[in-house]
Design an enzyme around this catalytic site. Structure first.
Site, mmCIF file in Angstrom:
data_model
loop_
_atom_site.group_PDB
_atom_site.id
_atom_site.type_symbol
_atom_site.label_atom_id
_atom_site.label_comp_id
_atom_site.label_asym_id
_atom_site.label_seq_id
_atom_site.Cartn_x
_atom_site.Cartn_y
_atom_site.Cartn_z
ATOM 1 N N GLY A 82 0.765 -1.246 0.000
ATOM 2 C CA GLY A 82 0.000 0.000 0.000
ATOM 3 C C GLY A 82 0.796 1.296 0.000
ATOM 4 O O GLY A 82 1.732 1.485 -0.798
ATOM 5 N N TYR A 123 -10.099 2.423 16.249
ATOM 6 C CA TYR A 123 -9.237 2.852 15.137
ATOM 7 C C TYR A 123 -9.197 4.389 15.103
ATOM 8 O O TYR A 123 -8.115 4.993 15.023
ATOM 9 C CB TYR A 123 -9.729 2.285 13.799
ATOM 10 C CG TYR A 123 -8.895 2.759 12.628
ATOM 11 C CD1 TYR A 123 -7.573 2.335 12.481
ATOM 12 C CD2 TYR A 123 -9.411 3.660 11.693
ATOM 13 C CE1 TYR A 123 -6.786 2.799 11.425
ATOM 14 C CE2 TYR A 123 -8.627 4.114 10.635
ATOM 15 C CZ TYR A 123 -7.320 3.683 10.506
ATOM 16 O OH TYR A 123 -6.537 4.134 9.464
HETATM 17 P P1 NDP Z 1 -1.759 -1.891 3.978
HETATM 18 O O1 NDP Z 1 -2.453 -2.938 4.784
HETATM 19 O O2 NDP Z 1 -1.712 -2.050 2.505
HETATM 20 O O3 NDP Z 1 -0.280 -1.679 4.543
HETATM 21 C C1 NDP Z 1 -0.007 -1.674 5.916
HETATM 22 C C2 NDP Z 1 1.478 -1.772 6.148
HETATM 23 O O4 NDP Z 1 1.705 -1.706 7.564
HETATM 24 C C3 NDP Z 1 2.058 -3.091 5.654
HETATM 25 O O5 NDP Z 1 3.284 -2.845 5.011
HETATM 26 C C4 NDP Z 1 2.280 -3.890 6.930
HETATM 27 O O6 NDP Z 1 3.443 -4.707 6.807
HETATM 28 C C5 NDP Z 1 2.567 -2.774 7.943
HETATM 29 N N1 NDP Z 1 2.255 -3.243 9.301
HETATM 30 C C6 NDP Z 1 1.045 -3.514 9.835
HETATM 31 N N2 NDP Z 1 1.192 -4.010 11.071
HETATM 32 C C7 NDP Z 1 2.535 -4.067 11.323
HETATM 33 C C8 NDP Z 1 3.323 -4.493 12.410
HETATM 34 N N3 NDP Z 1 2.780 -4.993 13.542
HETATM 35 N N4 NDP Z 1 4.674 -4.418 12.317
HETATM 36 C C9 NDP Z 1 5.249 -3.928 11.199
HETATM 37 N N5 NDP Z 1 4.561 -3.499 10.135
HETATM 38 C C10 NDP Z 1 3.213 -3.565 10.196
HETATM 39 O O7 NDP Z 1 -2.516 -0.530 4.372
HETATM 40 P P2 NDP Z 1 -2.282 0.998 3.944
HETATM 41 O O8 NDP Z 1 -1.139 1.156 3.042
HETATM 42 O O9 NDP Z 1 -3.594 1.528 3.526
HETATM 43 O O10 NDP Z 1 -1.977 1.624 5.384
HETATM 44 C C11 NDP Z 1 -0.838 2.415 5.668
HETATM 45 C C12 NDP Z 1 -1.235 3.467 6.693
HETATM 46 O O11 NDP Z 1 -2.206 4.326 6.134
HETATM 47 C C13 NDP Z 1 -1.856 2.918 7.976
HETATM 48 O O12 NDP Z 1 -1.330 3.626 9.075
HETATM 49 C C14 NDP Z 1 -3.337 3.223 7.805
HETATM 50 O O13 NDP Z 1 -3.995 3.368 9.034
HETATM 51 C C15 NDP Z 1 -3.262 4.528 7.039
HETATM 52 N N6 NDP Z 1 -4.460 4.893 6.308
HETATM 53 C C16 NDP Z 1 -4.994 4.065 5.355
HETATM 54 C C17 NDP Z 1 -6.128 4.443 4.687
HETATM 55 C C18 NDP Z 1 -6.790 3.573 3.674
HETATM 56 O O14 NDP Z 1 -7.971 3.822 3.351
HETATM 57 N N7 NDP Z 1 -6.131 2.585 3.115
HETATM 58 C C19 NDP Z 1 -6.761 5.740 4.931
HETATM 59 C C20 NDP Z 1 -6.137 6.506 5.961
HETATM 60 C C21 NDP Z 1 -5.018 6.109 6.604
HETATM 61 P P3 NDP Z 1 3.541 -6.256 7.245
HETATM 62 O O15 NDP Z 1 2.174 -6.820 7.188
HETATM 63 O O16 NDP Z 1 4.509 -6.857 6.270
HETATM 64 O O17 NDP Z 1 4.102 -6.187 8.621
HETATM 65 C C1 8X3 Z 2 -8.751 4.729 6.887
HETATM 66 C C2 8X3 Z 2 -9.877 5.574 6.432
HETATM 67 O O1 8X3 Z 2 -12.351 6.071 6.791
HETATM 68 O O2 8X3 Z 2 -11.683 3.727 6.695
HETATM 69 O O3 8X3 Z 2 -7.995 5.374 7.839
HETATM 70 O O4 8X3 Z 2 -11.174 5.066 8.611
HETATM 71 S S1 8X3 Z 2 -11.333 5.083 7.178
#
Ligand code: NDP
Ligand code: 8X3
Length: 252
Positions: free
Chosen positions: A13, A153
């Site tokens: 992501g 969350y």
């Molecule tokens: P993904 O699930 O695609 O990516 C999440 C990443 O976080 C992965 O690389 C995963 O790596 C890593 N991760 C999760 N848990 C752990 C852990 N315990 N230790 C180390 N690494 C960890 O999601 P996104 O790219 O969407 O999320 C990235 C950020 O963006 C997050 O903080 C999310 O809350 C935020 N976000 C996302 C939104 C969305 O709609 N997608 C909107 C707003 C914010 P691995 O599993 O290999 O450990």
């Molecule tokens: C991820 C966006 O709206 O699903 O942070 O919480 S929402």
């Protein structure tokens, strides 16, 4: 060595897209996550496609000891980190607080909040001592508003928002920049993780609309780190055009 960026959660992501885009503009990148194979693939791709240095650190950010050990293992030439992108995070579940899973809550708090603090506690003293550096926290619109069933969350992301403001004050006198980027709906593995691998539940989140893509947020990171020294981007809220906030979304 080029400038160094450490991106947490780079196996998927937003983190993965950010690692590529920072490599593309010449950063040496430290990529982190739990999935070793993905880290290896990514490291290889970054080195061959962008001809920059890349280093994988495999650890669970929610485990303080693992974070500290990984950081201590970092070769000295990699320790002067210029940009820290605090991205690793997740949502686990979507349901009312009164029936919520405490295990899910702990996973979110330990990852989104404590994990971000563990790594920042290791990297920020180096930035402070060098009087230079940039911390970018990936928050969420869930850190600006709350929505039904989002409770814990949203709580973790509100905390990221508060910590971003607090870090900016604490490090102000040391010239360390702090930026918070708050995305709306981004199509990544986020919803698959939130719904514990249920792909059809995850697909429904993005049905009938054009969401943001990981590159859209990576572009915002690149914009933030390429401002001149006297400019700091404090806060950005980015949604897809069809999303006004966590509640109002247009679907076909
Ligand atoms: P993904 O699930 O695609 O990516 C999440 C990443 O976080 C992965 O690389 C995963 O790596 C890593 N991760 C999760 N848990 C752990 C852990 N315990 N230790 C180390 N690494 C960890 O999601 P996104 O790219 O969407 O999320 C990235 C950020 O963006 C997050 O903080 C999310 O809350 C935020 N976000 C996302 C939104 C969305 O709609 N997608 C909107 C707003 C914010 P691995 O599993 O290999 O450990
Ligand atoms: C991820 C966006 O709206 O699903 O942070 O919480 S929402």
């Amino acid at each position: 060595m080029n400038k160094i960026a450490l991106i947490t959660g780079a196996t998927s992501g937003i983190g993965k897209a950010t690692a590529f885009k920072l490599a593309e503009i010449g950063y040496s990148v430290i990529i982190t996550g739990r999935r070793t194979e993905r880290l290896m693939e990514l490291e290889h791709k970054i080195k061959t496609e962008y001809k920059v240095m890349a280093l994988s650190l495999n650890f669970d950010i929610s485990k303080r000891i693992e974070v500290e050990k990984a950081f201590e293992k970092l070769p000295n030439e990699w320790k002067n980190i210029d940009v820290l992108v605090n991205n690793a995070g997740l949502a686990a579940g979507l349901g009312p607080l009164q029936t919520g899973s405490i295990d899910d809550w702990e996973r979110m708090i330990d990852t989104n909040l404590k994990g971000l603090l563990y790594i920042t506690r290791k990297v920020s003293p180096i930035m402070v001592s060098r009087k230079s550096g940039h911390i970018i926290n990936i928050g969420s619109i869930a850190g600006k508003e709350v929505y039904a069933n989002g409770n814990v969350y949203c709580g973790t992301k509100h905390a990221v928002d508060a910590l971003s403001k607090a870090m900016r004050i604490d490090m102000l006198q040391y010239g360390v920049k702090v930026t918070a980027i708050h995305p709306g709906m981004v199509e990544t593995e986020f919803s698959i993780v939130r719904f514990a691998g249920d792909k059809s539940a995850a697909d429904k989140v993005y049905e009938g609309l054009t969401p943001l893509y990981a590159n859209d947020i990576a572009d915002a990171v690149v914009f933030s780190v390429t401002r001149p020294p006297h400019v700091n981007i404090n806060d950005m809220i980015i949604t897809p055009t069809i999303q006004a906030n966590t509640v109002h979304t247009i679907r076909k």
